[in-house]
Design a protein around this motif. Structure first.
Motif, mmCIF file in Angstrom:
data_model
loop_
_atom_site.group_PDB
_atom_site.id
_atom_site.type_symbol
_atom_site.label_atom_id
_atom_site.label_comp_id
_atom_site.label_asym_id
_atom_site.label_seq_id
_atom_site.Cartn_x
_atom_site.Cartn_y
_atom_site.Cartn_z
ATOM 1 N N ALA A 1 0.801 -1.224 0.000
ATOM 2 C CA ALA A 1 0.000 0.000 0.000
ATOM 3 C C ALA A 1 0.835 1.276 0.000
ATOM 4 O O ALA A 1 0.301 2.356 -0.237
ATOM 5 N N THR A 2 2.129 1.172 0.278
ATOM 6 C CA THR A 2 2.968 2.363 0.337
ATOM 7 C C THR A 2 4.155 2.210 -0.609
ATOM 8 O O THR A 2 4.270 1.225 -1.341
ATOM 9 N N ILE A 3 5.050 3.208 -0.551
ATOM 10 C CA ILE A 3 6.236 3.167 -1.407
ATOM 11 C C ILE A 3 7.377 2.399 -0.757
ATOM 12 O O ILE A 3 8.475 2.345 -1.299
ATOM 13 N N SER A 4 7.123 1.779 0.391
ATOM 14 C CA SER A 4 8.181 1.086 1.145
ATOM 15 C C SER A 4 8.422 -0.313 0.592
ATOM 16 O O SER A 4 8.223 -1.318 1.274
ATOM 17 N N LEU B 1 10.623 17.071 3.598
ATOM 18 C CA LEU B 1 11.906 16.488 3.230
ATOM 19 C C LEU B 1 11.791 15.089 2.628
ATOM 20 O O LEU B 1 12.517 14.752 1.685
ATOM 21 N N ILE B 2 10.911 14.250 3.183
ATOM 22 C CA ILE B 2 10.854 12.855 2.710
ATOM 23 C C ILE B 2 9.477 12.452 2.184
ATOM 24 O O ILE B 2 9.262 11.291 1.836
ATOM 25 N N ARG B 3 8.548 13.420 2.122
ATOM 26 C CA ARG B 3 7.187 13.151 1.646
ATOM 27 C C ARG B 3 6.487 12.072 2.468
ATOM 28 O O ARG B 3 5.728 11.246 1.947
ATOM 29 N N ALA C 1 1.581 7.863 -5.301
ATOM 30 C CA ALA C 1 2.272 8.365 -6.479
ATOM 31 C C ALA C 1 3.108 9.595 -6.129
ATOM 32 O O ALA C 1 4.252 9.732 -6.579
ATOM 33 N N TRP C 2 2.567 10.485 -5.308
ATOM 34 C CA TRP C 2 3.303 11.694 -4.893
ATOM 35 C C TRP C 2 4.522 11.329 -4.070
ATOM 36 O O TRP C 2 5.599 11.891 -4.265
ATOM 37 N N GLN C 3 4.360 10.379 -3.164
ATOM 38 C CA GLN C 3 5.498 9.962 -2.348
ATOM 39 C C GLN C 3 6.590 9.315 -3.191
ATOM 40 O O GLN C 3 7.762 9.374 -2.837
ATOM 41 N N GLY C 4 6.185 8.685 -4.287
ATOM 42 C CA GLY C 4 7.165 8.060 -5.163
ATOM 43 C C GLY C 4 7.825 9.036 -6.110
ATOM 44 O O GLY C 4 8.657 8.644 -6.936
ATOM 45 N N GLY C 5 7.422 10.312 -6.042
ATOM 46 C CA GLY C 5 8.052 11.329 -6.867
ATOM 47 C C GLY C 5 7.346 11.592 -8.153
ATOM 48 O O GLY C 5 7.844 12.346 -9.011
#
Length: 211
Positions: A135-138, A185-187, A206-210
């Motif tokens: 569910a996340t970019i992790s 800094l890290i979204r 998507a935003w957190q992934g840049g």
């Protein structure tokens, strides 16, 4: 207000009985360390790595998109755990004010450690780890090291103590500053972490992934 005093708006007011003698603070400190040790033992029994698989320990891990994130002593998510301490202090202050229960500072701190430890154990369960990865970019997240989990619990304790000693305005402004600065800094931050855990949103991912 201090948790051990009559209802007041002064969070920083000292409590006389907390300062009298050495048995009580030492007993609470001992119980706190015992609770943290129990949490660490449970995490080890779950198969969590004691330290980073890289084989060394760093004080600060600043790279979020790394397999070493959440493996060392401190990282960007340490600030979220400090805020946990702020929130737990505020919660027990509110419970005491609404119910009149004589919750002491020490009892509130120990209960906060129990809750934070329970979260660290839950967070490192296979189901939650898989949820974070899906569910996340992790994508490189495989759970915390035991060292990192213990330090997260201690960071919560730090936040709890700060909330007792600092004025309300300073505690609140510090929490907001940490959320805004870390988010910029890290979204990611505590608020976004909770949202993505409970109600994952594709546009945030998507935003957190840049994107």
């Amino acid at each position: 207000m201090a948790l051990t005093e009559p209802v007041s708006t002064d969070f920083a007011a000292p409590h006389a009985s907390w300062a009298q003698g050495r048995l009580r603070p030492l007993a609470i400190a001992g119980l706190a360390l015992l609770l943290v040790a129990v949490a660490a033992a449970i995490l080890l029994a779950m198969g969590r790595e004691p330290i980073c698989k890289c084989g060394y320990v760093k004080f600060w891990q600043g790279q979020v998109f790394s397999s070493e994130n959440s493996q060392h002593i401190a990282d960007w998510y340490t600030f979220s755990h400090i805020i946990h301490g702020f929130l737990f202090y505020g919660l027990f202050w509110l419970i005491r004010r609404v119910t009149g229960l004589p919750i002491s500072f020490g009892v509130a701190l120990l209960l906060s450690i129990v809750v934070e430890s329970a979260w660290e154990i839950t967070e490192n369960s296979p189901a939650v780890i898989d949820h974070y990865r899906s569910a996340t970019i992790s994508l490189d997240y495989y759970g915390d090291s035991v060292l990192n989990s213990v330090c997260d619990i201690l960071s919560m304790v730090l936040g709890f103590v700060i909330a007792r000693l600092a004025p309300v305005w300073l505690t609140v402004s510090s929490a907001l500053a940490m959320e805004l600065i870390v988010g910029w800094l890290i979204r990611d931050n505590l608020t976004l972490n909770v949202i993505m855990l409970l109600w994952p949103m594709d546009w945030i991912k998507a935003w957190q992934g840049g994107a």
